[in-house]
Design an enzyme around this catalytic site. Structure first.
Site, short mmCIF file in Angstrom:
data_model
loop_
_atom_site.label_atom_id
_atom_site.label_comp_id
_atom_site.label_asym_id
_atom_site.label_seq_id
_atom_site.Cartn_x
_atom_site.Cartn_y
_atom_site.Cartn_z
N ARG A 1 0.82 -1.21 0.00
CA ARG A 1 0.00 0.00 0.00
C ARG A 1 0.86 1.26 0.00
O ARG A 1 0.41 2.31 -0.42
CB ARG A 1 -0.87 0.04 1.27
N ARG B 1 9.61 5.94 -3.31
CA ARG B 1 10.01 6.73 -4.48
C ARG B 1 11.34 7.44 -4.25
O ARG B 1 11.71 7.71 -3.11
CB ARG B 1 8.91 7.70 -4.92
N ARG C 1 -8.88 -6.56 13.74
CA ARG C 1 -8.21 -5.68 14.68
C ARG C 1 -9.17 -4.57 15.06
O ARG C 1 -9.99 -4.12 14.24
CB ARG C 1 -6.96 -5.05 14.04
N ARG D 1 -0.14 5.84 16.29
CA ARG D 1 0.00 7.19 15.74
C ARG D 1 -0.82 8.19 16.52
O ARG D 1 -1.71 7.81 17.28
CB ARG D 1 -0.37 7.21 14.26
N GLU E 1 -3.87 6.52 18.85
CA GLU E 1 -4.50 5.27 18.40
C GLU E 1 -3.77 4.05 18.98
O GLU E 1 -2.56 3.93 18.82
CB GLU E 1 -4.44 5.17 16.87
N TYR F 1 -9.55 -5.39 3.25
CA TYR F 1 -8.86 -4.18 3.69
C TYR F 1 -9.03 -3.14 2.58
O TYR F 1 -8.20 -3.00 1.70
CB TYR F 1 -7.39 -4.52 3.92
N ASP G 1 -9.95 0.62 0.75
CA ASP G 1 -9.94 2.07 0.81
C ASP G 1 -11.32 2.59 0.41
O ASP G 1 -12.09 1.89 -0.26
CB ASP G 1 -8.87 2.64 -0.13
N1 UDP Z 1 3.30 0.93 7.83
C1 UDP Z 1 4.55 0.94 8.40
N2 UDP Z 1 5.03 2.09 8.94
C2 UDP Z 1 4.33 3.24 8.92
C3 UDP Z 1 3.05 3.25 8.31
C4 UDP Z 1 2.56 2.07 7.78
O1 UDP Z 1 5.20 -0.09 8.44
O2 UDP Z 1 4.82 4.26 9.45
C5 UDP Z 1 2.78 -0.34 7.26
C6 UDP Z 1 1.97 -1.11 8.30
O3 UDP Z 1 2.20 -2.48 8.10
C7 UDP Z 1 0.55 -0.75 7.93
C8 UDP Z 1 0.64 -0.67 6.42
O4 UDP Z 1 1.93 -0.11 6.17
O5 UDP Z 1 -0.36 -1.71 8.37
C9 UDP Z 1 -0.44 0.16 5.76
O6 UDP Z 1 -0.40 1.47 6.29
P1 UDP Z 1 -1.56 2.52 6.04
O7 UDP Z 1 -1.08 3.84 6.50
O8 UDP Z 1 -2.02 2.39 4.64
O9 UDP Z 1 -2.66 1.97 7.04
P2 UDP Z 1 -4.10 2.54 7.46
O10 UDP Z 1 -4.05 4.04 7.28
O11 UDP Z 1 -5.08 1.83 6.58
O12 UDP Z 1 -4.21 2.16 8.87
#
Ligand code: UDP
Length: 365
Positions: free
Chosen positions: A170, A174, A247, A278, A298, A346, A348
């Site tokens: 996801r 870059r 979860r 976060r 969270e 999962y 979006d």
């Molecule tokens: N992830 C990570 N570090 C970060 C942010 C995300 O390793 O700082 C990984 C983690 O495994 C997470 C996945 O990337 O479950 C997808 O992150 P995303 O931000 O897309 O998750 P969401 O916003 O859906 O909770």
């Protein structure tokens, strides 16, 4: 009698209701919570739209979907550029030249590529079989150790070797100085929050909140010709084959007497020691100028009955179990399963809308 009983007033159910209403069908939309919107529900606190069930940032590359949502809200020009804090180090996300420059003191894409290639070479991983191998073979060990490993283990409550590789795909990687978390063509936050979108989608439908599906259908089994079910698919079948895993997230939300707490909407805490994943500072999604601020820490946990469901755990075991439920679902001709919980995906938001539109086109004749 209604044409559709739509169980769950979240994004999928509301889009489906809107499409059905447009085609002259009569819909009853119910939700067990005391509000509409599902997990995209926003609520105003101190003049700030708070994302009560976690941050939602709308992004899509599908012009049709972008045009569709823009008929229900004006979107601002918010671009998600999260910050990651690992111990006392601070990095930009997603993984880009700003991240690499800070991590290794380098400047050029060639230097960054060389560092990463060298780390990957030392690991000698073949075809990645899990999230850890996928992450390591994309970004090497430094980025994995500091920005992925701890966060992912907190988020999913599982070791990275026990998680599917697709989760990490996801995130963009870059070699430009670009902190945009998404690669999509269109992005933004609806001005005034998400709840207004749902209100508009539900115009013309009957809506009952604080209403449990199983109680209602027990009392009024013939209330509708068809059912659109966006709750947990395993619950629909009485957990007959066992529980799918989810979860849950709990939020510690605080009003703070400062106009700017962390300088960014999203700050990820990527080491394993900090207990939360976060901190969201909601006002920054809408460039808020309020005197106070609202933040949410969270905490991610394994779901247990009675808790709110957030993320399906799409590993092999759950995938196989879901297929058993799906087979039963496919055999029912008057129930449509949709959304994150109904299809155990999962998802979006743009994909949820696309799925609801596809299903509406397929089933509403
Ligand atoms: N992830 C990570 N570090 C970060 C942010 C995300 O390793 O700082 C990984 C983690 O495994 C997470 C996945 O990337 O479950 C997808 O992150 P995303 O931000 O897309 O998750 P969401 O916003 O859906 O909770």
């Amino acid at each position: 009698m209604y044409d559709y009983l739509i169980v769950g007033a979240g994004l999928y159910g509301s889009v489906f209701a809107h499409e059905a209403t447009k085609k002259g069908r009569k819909c009853l939309v119910i939700d067990k919570r005391d509000h509409i919107g599902g997990n995209i529900y926003t609520e105003e606190i101190e003049g700030i739209n708070v994302h009560k069930y976690g941050a939602h940032i709308f992004h899509t590359s599908d012009k049709k979907i972008w045009d569709y949502v823009n008929a229900f809200a004006d979107f601002n020009n918010y671009i998600n550029s999260p910050i990651a804090i690992y111990k006392d180090e601070l990095y930009n996300l997603p993984f880009n030249m700003n991240t690499f420059s800070k991590m290794w003191g380098i400047r050029t894409p060639a230097e960054a590529r060389e560092r990463i290639a060298k780390q990957i070479e030392e690991l000698s991983i073949g075809e990645p079989a899990n999230l850890e191998e996928q992450a390591l073979s994309l970004v090497g060990s430094d980025v994995y150790e500091k920005l992925i490993k701890g966060y992912t283990q907190k988020q999913w409550g599982r070791e990275c070797v026990d998680l599917p590789a697709f989760i990490i795909k996801r995130l963009p990687l870059r070699f430009t100085y670009d902190n945009n978390y998404f690669n999509d063509r269109y992005q933004g936050i609806p001005i005034g929050g998400y709840t207004g979108i749902i209100e508009k989608l539900l115009e013309g439908s009957d809506v009952r909140i604080s209403t449990d599906y199983y109680e209602l259908i027990g009392k009024e089994p013939d209330i509708a010709k068809s059912i659109v079910y966006t709750g947990m698919i395993d619950e629909f079948f009485g957990f007959e084959f066992g529980h799918l895993q989810y979860r849950t997230v709990s939020f510690e939300t605080e009003v703070i007497d400062t106009d700017n707490y962390q300088g960014n909407a999203v700050v990820n805490y990527t080491d394993a020691e900090v207990p939360y994943t976060r901190i969201i500072e909601h006002k920054h999604f809408e460039f808020g100028k309020q005197e106070k601020t609202v933040i949410s820490r969270e905490y991610s946990r394994e779901w247990e009955p009675g808790m709110e469901t957030y993320y399906p755990v799409n590993d092999d075991r759950n995938g196989a179990l879901y297929l058993r439920y799906k087979e039963k679902a496919d055999a029912l001709d008057n129930v449509i399963f949709g959304g994150r919980l109904g299809t155990y995906k999962y998802y979006d938001m743009d994909k949820v809308i696309a799925a609801a539109l596809d299903d509406a086109a397929k089933y509403i004749r």
